[in-house]
Design a protein around this motif. Structure first.
Motif, PDB file in Angstrom:
ATOM      1  N   ALA B  36      33.720  37.352  50.033  1.00 16.21           N
ATOM      2  CA  ALA B  36      34.405  38.234  49.086  1.00 16.21           C
ATOM      3  C   ALA B  36      35.386  37.439  48.223  1.00 16.21           C
ATOM      4  CB  ALA B  36      35.126  39.357  49.827  1.00 16.21           C
ATOM      5  N   ARG B  37      36.070  36.448  48.839  1.00 18.26           N
ATOM      6  CA  ARG B  37      36.966  35.594  48.041  1.00 18.26           C
ATOM      7  C   ARG B  37      36.165  34.802  47.012  1.00 18.26           C
ATOM      8  NH1 ARG B  37      40.102  35.101  52.831  1.00 18.26           N
ATOM      9  NH2 ARG B  37      38.741  33.447  53.587  1.00 18.26           N
ATOM     10  N   GLY B  38      35.003  34.304  47.434  1.00 18.32           N
ATOM     11  CA  GLY B  38      34.138  33.589  46.501  1.00 18.32           C
ATOM     12  C   GLY B  38      33.661  34.517  45.389  1.00 18.32           C
ATOM     13  N   ALA B  39      33.271  35.745  45.770  1.00 20.59           N
ATOM     14  CA  ALA B  39      32.795  36.718  44.785  1.00 20.59           C
ATOM     15  C   ALA B  39      33.873  37.020  43.762  1.00 20.59           C
ATOM     16  CB  ALA B  39      32.353  38.004  45.487  1.00 20.59           C
ATOM     17  N   ALA B  40      35.132  37.077  44.223  1.00 21.76           N
ATOM     18  CA  ALA B  40      36.231  37.370  43.299  1.00 21.76           C
ATOM     19  C   ALA B  40      36.314  36.307  42.206  1.00 21.76           C
ATOM     20  CB  ALA B  40      37.554  37.449  44.068  1.00 21.76           C
ATOM     21  N   ASP B  41      36.135  35.034  42.594  1.00 18.19           N
ATOM     22  CA  ASP B  41      36.169  33.963  41.585  1.00 18.19           C
ATOM     23  C   ASP B  41      34.968  34.054  40.645  1.00 18.19           C
ATOM     24  OD1 ASP B  41      38.517  33.121  42.641  1.00 18.19           O
ATOM     25  OD2 ASP B  41      37.833  31.114  43.246  1.00 18.19           O
ATOM     26  N   VAL B  42      33.802  34.404  41.209  1.00 18.80           N
ATOM     27  CA  VAL B  42      32.601  34.565  40.365  1.00 18.80           C
ATOM     28  C   VAL B  42      32.838  35.678  39.348  1.00 18.80           C
ATOM     29  CG1 VAL B  42      30.174  35.289  40.393  1.00 18.80           C
ATOM     30  CG2 VAL B  42      31.024  33.693  42.141  1.00 18.80           C
ATOM     31  N   ILE B  43      33.420  36.792  39.820  1.00 14.60           N
ATOM     32  CA  ILE B  43      33.661  37.957  38.956  1.00 14.60           C
ATOM     33  C   ILE B  43      34.696  37.618  37.879  1.00 14.60           C
ATOM     34  CG2 ILE B  43      34.665  40.293  38.942  1.00 14.60           C
ATOM     35  CD1 ILE B  43      33.369  40.509  41.873  1.00 14.60           C
ATOM     36  N   THR B  44      35.775  36.979  38.291  1.00 18.58           N
ATOM     37  CA  THR B  44      36.809  36.597  37.324  1.00 18.58           C
ATOM     38  C   THR B  44      36.223  35.653  36.272  1.00 18.58           C
ATOM     39  OG1 THR B  44      38.501  36.814  39.026  1.00 18.58           O
ATOM     40  CG2 THR B  44      39.096  35.555  37.072  1.00 18.58           C
ATOM     41  N   GLY B  45      35.409  34.703  36.739  1.00 18.96           N
ATOM     42  CA  GLY B  45      34.804  33.735  35.820  1.00 18.96           C
ATOM     43  C   GLY B  45      33.857  34.380  34.820  1.00 18.96           C
ATOM     44  N   ALA B  46      33.231  35.492  35.235  1.00 22.45           N
ATOM     45  CA  ALA B  46      32.260  36.153  34.357  1.00 22.45           C
ATOM     46  C   ALA B  46      32.948  36.938  33.243  1.00 22.45           C
ATOM     47  CB  ALA B  46      31.370  37.084  35.182  1.00 22.45           C
ATOM     48  N   GLY B  47      34.235  37.216  33.410  1.00 23.42           N
ATOM     49  CA  GLY B  47      34.999  37.906  32.359  1.00 23.42           C
ATOM     50  C   GLY B  47      34.496  39.305  32.051  1.00 23.42           C
ATOM     51  N   CYS B  48      34.135  40.062  33.080  1.00 20.77           N
ATOM     52  CA  CYS B  48      33.597  41.414  32.871  1.00 20.77           C
ATOM     53  C   CYS B  48      34.652  42.475  33.172  1.00 20.77           C
ATOM     54  CB  CYS B  48      32.389  41.631  33.772  1.00 20.77           C
ATOM     55  SG  CYS B  48      31.009  40.586  33.300  1.00 20.77           S
ATOM     56  N   THR B  49      34.392  43.693  32.678  1.00 21.55           N
ATOM     57  CA  THR B  49      35.352  44.781  32.875  1.00 21.55           C
ATOM     58  C   THR B  49      35.066  45.602  34.127  1.00 21.55           C
ATOM     59  OG1 THR B  49      34.016  46.257  31.514  1.00 21.55           O
ATOM     60  CG2 THR B  49      35.774  45.032  30.407  1.00 21.55           C
ATOM     61  N   GLU B 125      24.395  34.206  46.922  1.00 20.79           N
ATOM     62  CA  GLU B 125      24.428  32.742  46.865  1.00 20.79           C
ATOM     63  C   GLU B 125      25.652  32.243  46.104  1.00 20.79           C
ATOM     64  OE1 GLU B 125      20.924  30.644  45.314  1.00 20.79           O
ATOM     65  OE2 GLU B 125      19.768  31.719  46.866  1.00 20.79           O
ATOM     66  N   ALA B 126      25.906  32.876  44.942  1.00 23.90           N
ATOM     67  CA  ALA B 126      27.047  32.451  44.118  1.00 23.90           C
ATOM     68  C   ALA B 126      28.359  32.694  44.864  1.00 23.90           C
ATOM     69  CB  ALA B 126      27.040  33.204  42.784  1.00 23.90           C
ATOM     70  N   ALA B 127      28.456  33.836  45.543  1.00 24.18           N
ATOM     71  CA  ALA B 127      29.688  34.179  46.261  1.00 24.18           C
ATOM     72  C   ALA B 127      29.933  33.181  47.397  1.00 24.18           C
ATOM     73  CB  ALA B 127      29.605  35.597  46.809  1.00 24.18           C
ATOM     74  N   GLU B 128      28.868  32.878  48.161  1.00 22.96           N
ATOM     75  CA  GLU B 128      29.046  31.955  49.287  1.00 22.96           C
ATOM     76  C   GLU B 128      29.316  30.536  48.794  1.00 22.96           C
ATOM     77  OE1 GLU B 128      25.650  33.393  52.041  1.00 22.96           O
ATOM     78  OE2 GLU B 128      27.386  32.928  53.300  1.00 22.96           O
ATOM     79  N   ALA B 129      28.674  30.168  47.677  1.00 22.19           N
ATOM     80  CA  ALA B 129      28.905  28.828  47.135  1.00 22.19           C
ATOM     81  C   ALA B 129      30.347  28.669  46.665  1.00 22.19           C
ATOM     82  CB  ALA B 129      27.940  28.560  45.979  1.00 22.19           C
ATOM     83  N   ALA B 130      30.915  29.770  46.135  1.00 20.62           N
ATOM     84  CA  ALA B 130      32.287  29.702  45.611  1.00 20.62           C
ATOM     85  C   ALA B 130      33.332  29.930  46.698  1.00 20.62           C
ATOM     86  CB  ALA B 130      32.465  30.728  44.491  1.00 20.62           C
ATOM     87  N   ALA B 131      32.861  30.270  47.919  1.00 19.86           N
ATOM     88  CA  ALA B 131      33.806  30.643  48.982  1.00 19.86           C
ATOM     89  C   ALA B 131      34.750  29.498  49.331  1.00 19.86           C
ATOM     90  CB  ALA B 131      33.050  31.108  50.218  1.00 19.86           C
TER      91      ALA B 131
END
Lengths: 96, 499
Positions: B36-49, B125-131
């Motif tokens: 979930a911490r990794g997902a948060a960075d993925v989401i922030t990086g994507a710049g979505c609303t 995959e993206a979330a775990e990679a960014a974890a």
């Protein structure tokens, strides 16, 4: 103290999140709680050493302050030297 | 405040304890929090609303829910069963979003939405990679944890907003942290786009009850998972329970000896179904939960003791409580009010109003709360002398015959008492004389003769009064329900419009 604010004990491992706040200053283990832990923890006051339990909610007598313990420690939570009481969660059957 | 705290506390207290079982993989609380911490960075990086989930239940649901929370972006689980046109409109309303799941459909329906698309596998995959090395930074955003589109019966679906403070108020007020035994497991089979799907994730994680996830409900698979994973708790909607019981009675075998509790809600439980279930599972605790999207899930419940007492009682008033939704949670306030807003005493039907920390009552477009913070649910109901809440349909379902308000529930209760009637529904039908009159559709119990129209009319007239007597009577094979067990009254009304 705004709801959501996190406070740390200056003398033990206790950490709390403010659920309901007021202007009162919260103490733990006899010392005011802080935003950032000091490098060296201060001394625990034996009069405030009952310990905190993770997941328990602590309230003052007036019900104006409510804290959630998110990390347990050795100190007792208090406001103006008065130890806070735990708020018992309602015993409900699981509904989700 | 941030609901990520719930997962963080579980991960701090039991990092290596299994928190989720899905598609053959077992996730520990530590792994879930890290993803979930990794997902948060993925989401922030994507710049979505928004973070939109367009998928069945999987590990991606809790990771997206808590990842979006940490990133300060609303989590929007979408109903993948919607028709293309309706789903396309919702996608446009959350654009640009991180869309997780059916990326081909999202691309086809809202190509110019500027969405960042992730298949379920790509997202995990993206979330775990960014974890590893994730910032873990908590962003406040608008303070909205989840946005859930209501089903929208008459107009466009409303975007109900649930704030972190609403959801945390609900969980902290009703669930004891880490109160589950290490062997306890919760079978989650409701769709992720339903409020019960979200509250099940949060309450299981905070009580540290292992989540056993069934991606989409199917009765044989439910029975297999319940036995294999030694499930202790489950939530079902009434139609799911009916299908599970049917399969068991048809000879599908499953060892359900671990199953301690079944909670149900989301639609009206037919009395004969709950009585069959109580007889079939004598050792299991049954809980009926009533709640709405706008109230962060449960606001009233009928607990196991209430069920047993009612089931065993010969007092009609106590027995009738099996058909109630129990008593309001001690953490909320509940009132029954008339059309002028006056609070009604026990026994009188009116609209249900609620107030409390968990009650949002807020939509993207406007807040439905009144000046004192009360939320008008649009559900009709009444309280008995001991505070048990009985539902009487939606306030919008009231039949107005010549200026007189008629609640469909009172007519249905009388019809359901007829031995030949399995199920019934009463709706307003067009009437030249009265503007609107009563129409009923009934399902005949197998092996019974169809009662004559005159017999049914006489039954209503004798038990109620002449204004309740149906002008139109239809016999149908089954009543229309949605997948969550909600009776689709508008379809019944349409049936009378057409003929």
């Amino acid at each position: 103290m705004k709801p959501g604010t996190k406070l740390k004990s200056a003398v033990c491992d206790t950490e709390v999140m403010v659920i309901r706040g007021s202007d009162a200053s919260v103490e733990c283990g006899g010392a005011p709680m802080v935003d950032e832990k000091p490098a060296e923890p201060g001394a625990l006051d034996d009069a405030f050493a009952e310990g905190t339990a993770m997941g328990k909610r602590y309230v003052d007598e007036a019900g104006s302050v409510e804290l959630l313990c998110v990390k347990a420690g050795k100190g007792s939570l208090a406001i103006d030297g008065v130890i806070l009481k735990t708020k018992d969660a309602k015993s409900l059957p699981s509904s989700d | 405040m941030n609901i990520f705290l719930l997962l963080q506390m579980a991960a701090d207290a039991g990092p290596d304890r299994v928190g989720l079982v899905c598609d053959g993989r077992r996730w520990t609380y530590g792994e879930l929090a890290a993803a979930a911490r990794g997902a948060a960075d993925v989401i922030t990086g994507a710049g979505c609303t928004h973070v939109a989930l367009l998928d069945e239940s999987s590990a991606a649901a809790p990771i997206a829910l808590f990842g979006a929370a940490l990133a300060g972006v609303p989590y929007v689980p979408l109903n993948y069963r919607l028709a293309d046109e309706d789903l396309g409109a919702l996608l446009a309303r959350v654009a640009p979003a991180c869309v997780i799941g059916d990326v081909a459909r999202a691309e086809r329906l809202n190509a110019d939405g500027g969405h960042k698309l992730f298949t379920r596998e790509a997202f995990l995959e993206a979330a775990e990679a960014a974890a590893e090395g994730a910032s873990g930074e908590e962003r406040e955003g608008e303070g909205i944890a989840a946005q859930i589109f209501t089903s929208g019966t008459t107009a466009a679906p409303k975007a109900a907003l649930l704030r972190h403070s609403n959801l945390l108020g609900y969980i902290l007020g009703t669930v004891d942290f880490m109160s589950a035994d290490e062997d306890d497991a919760q079978l989650v089979c409701v769709p992720p786009y339903h409020i019960a799907g979200i509250s099940a994730l949060m309450s299981s994680i905070y009580s540290m009850r292992r989540i056993v996830m069934l991606p989409a409900f199917e009765p044989d698979e439910w029975l297999r998972l319940a036995a294999d994973e030694k499930v202790s708790n489950a939530f079902v909607v009434p139609t799911m329970l009916a299908r599970i019981i049917e399969r068991m009675e048809a000879g599908v075998e499953a060892d359900l000896s671990s199953l301690q509790s079944i909670a149900y809600g989301g639609g009206r439980m037919p009395p004969e179904l709950i009585e069959r279930a109580l007889a079939l599972f004598p050792e299991t605790n049954f809980t009926n939960a009533y709640g709405l999207t706008e109230t962060s899930s449960t606001i009233a419940l009928l607990g196991p003791e209430d069920h047993r007492t009612a089931f065993a009682s010969s007092d009609p008033a106590v027995r009738a409580r099996l058909g109630s939704v129990g008593r309001p949670l001690p953490t909320i306030e509940l009132e029954i009010r008339d059309e002028d807003g006056k609070v009604l005493p026990a026994g009188e039907r009116g609209e249900i109003y609620v107030r409390g920390e968990q009650v949002s009552g807020e939509y993207r477009e406007r807040s439905a709360l009144d000046a004192e913070g009360w939320f008008p649910t649009r559900d009709a109901g009444w309280l008995d002398a001991d505070g048990y809440l009985f539902l009487a349909g939606r306030a919008d379902d009231v039949i107005v015959r010549g200026g007189e308000n008629i609640s469909p529930g009172e007519i249905e209760d009388v019809l359901d008492s007829h031995p030949a009637i399995a199920e019934s529904v009463a709706v307003g039908v067009p009437s030249v004389e009265w503007g609107e009159a009563v129409g009923i559709a009934v399902v005949i119990r197998p092996g019974h003769e169809r009662p004559s129209d005159d017999e049914l009319k006489a039954l209503i007239k004798d038990r109620l009064r002449s204004s309740r007597v149906p002008e139109r009577i239809a016999v149908v094979d089954e009543l229309p329900y949605n997948e969550m067990g909600k009776l689709l009254r508008r379809q019944v009304r349409a049936m009378f419009q057409d003929s």
